[in-house]
Design an enzyme around this catalytic site. Structure first.
Site, PDB file in Angstrom:
ATOM      1  N   GLY A 151     -28.852  15.200 -30.572  1.00  0.00           N
ATOM      2  CA  GLY A 151     -28.860  16.658 -30.160  1.00  0.00           C
ATOM      3  C   GLY A 151     -27.626  17.061 -29.815  1.00  0.00           C
ATOM      4  O   GLY A 151     -26.624  16.729 -30.408  1.00  0.00           O
ATOM      5  N   TYR A 157     -18.568  11.930 -27.160  1.00  0.00           N
ATOM      6  CA  TYR A 157     -19.006  10.545 -27.346  1.00  0.00           C
ATOM      7  C   TYR A 157     -19.833   9.951 -28.100  1.00  0.00           C
ATOM      8  O   TYR A 157     -19.927   9.067 -28.959  1.00  0.00           O
ATOM      9  CB  TYR A 157     -19.730  10.401 -25.747  1.00  0.00           C
ATOM     10  N   PRO A 186     -27.734  -0.217 -24.786  1.00  0.00           N
ATOM     11  CA  PRO A 186     -28.074  -1.059 -23.551  1.00  0.00           C
ATOM     12  C   PRO A 186     -29.076  -0.082 -22.799  1.00  0.00           C
ATOM     13  O   PRO A 186     -29.684  -0.528 -21.911  1.00  0.00           O
ATOM     14  CB  PRO A 186     -26.777  -1.326 -23.126  1.00  0.00           C
TER      15      PRO A 186
END
Length: 233
Positions: A151, A157, A186
């Site tokens: 989104g 990032y 993770p």
């Protein structure tokens, strides 16, 4: 006596990276803990050494090609090889901005650290793994890098982690069947990056990474995993 496997973990002085170092050392591996600041690395390594961990600290800034080259030379002098590579170091920039307002420089910096850094290390160490017929590479990715559900969160990032996932597929192909290369998500973990509100502990965040780093021969390669299960790209 068989020499222990050598594992190299980037960004190993804190958070998930430090816990990965801890869990790998507990399994008897020789761990190269890398950190941009060697003093930070030594402080992080000392408690692991006190309980018997085979920990060596080496300096590394994954965004600096010269630093990566120096690390490669140091590893070859001291150990001759890397058997397991965990690309964990990452940056998270302009988390709250949208894709159209983030400075282009933030995309550059994110890709430099989160994509080109792992690429440099793969190019340094995976050919040797392939030649020796054994290797494990774990690229620590994120659910933010999943194209299937992407989104507006942290665009620089997210884009860099999607690129890292593509690198996983490319290196898995180049490495052959004896070098297992996978991405790990993770989850949202309580670290400096994840913040104190995150629901998962560093132990939970590290578990899938360590599992992938120690897969038996014939294990999966070229996959994306969360809680030891394959997930969509």
């Amino acid at each position: 006596m068989t020499e222990p496997r050598v594992a190299l973990v980037t960004g190993g002085n804190r958070g998930i990276g430090l816990e990965v170092c801890h869990q790998l050392a507990e399994q008897g591996l020789r761990v190269i803990l890398t950190a941009r600041n060697p003093a930070d690395g030594e402080r992080a390594a000392e408690p692991l050494r006190r309980v018997g961990g085979l920990i060596t600290v080496m300096p590394l800034d994954v965004s600096d090609e010269a630093s990566a080259s120096e690390l490669n030379a140091q590893v070859r002098r001291e150990f001759g090889r890397v058997d397991i590579l965990v690309n964990n170091a990452a940056v998270l920039l302009h988390e709250g901005d949208d894709a159209l307002t983030i400075p282009v420089a933030a995309y550059h910096e994110s890709l430099e650290t989160n994509f080109l850094g792992p690429l440099r290390l793969c190019q340094a160490f995976v050919p040797g793994m392939r030649d020796r017929g054994y290797g494990r590479v774990v690229n620590v990715s994120s659910g933010a890098g999943q194209l299937s559900g992407m989104g507006g969160y942290a665009p620089a990032y997210s884009a860099s982690k999607a690129a890292l996932n593509a690198l996983t597929r490319l290196v898995a192909h180049a490495g052959g069947r004896r070098v297992l290369v996978n991405s790990a998500d993770p989850g949202w973990v309580r670290t400096d990056m994840g913040g104190s509100s995150a629901p998962r502990s560093v132990e939970q965040g590290a578990d899938t990474i360590v599992w992938l780093a120690t897969l038996p021969d014939g294990g999966p390669t070229g996959g994306f995993f969360h809680d030891r299960r394959p997930i969509a790209w």
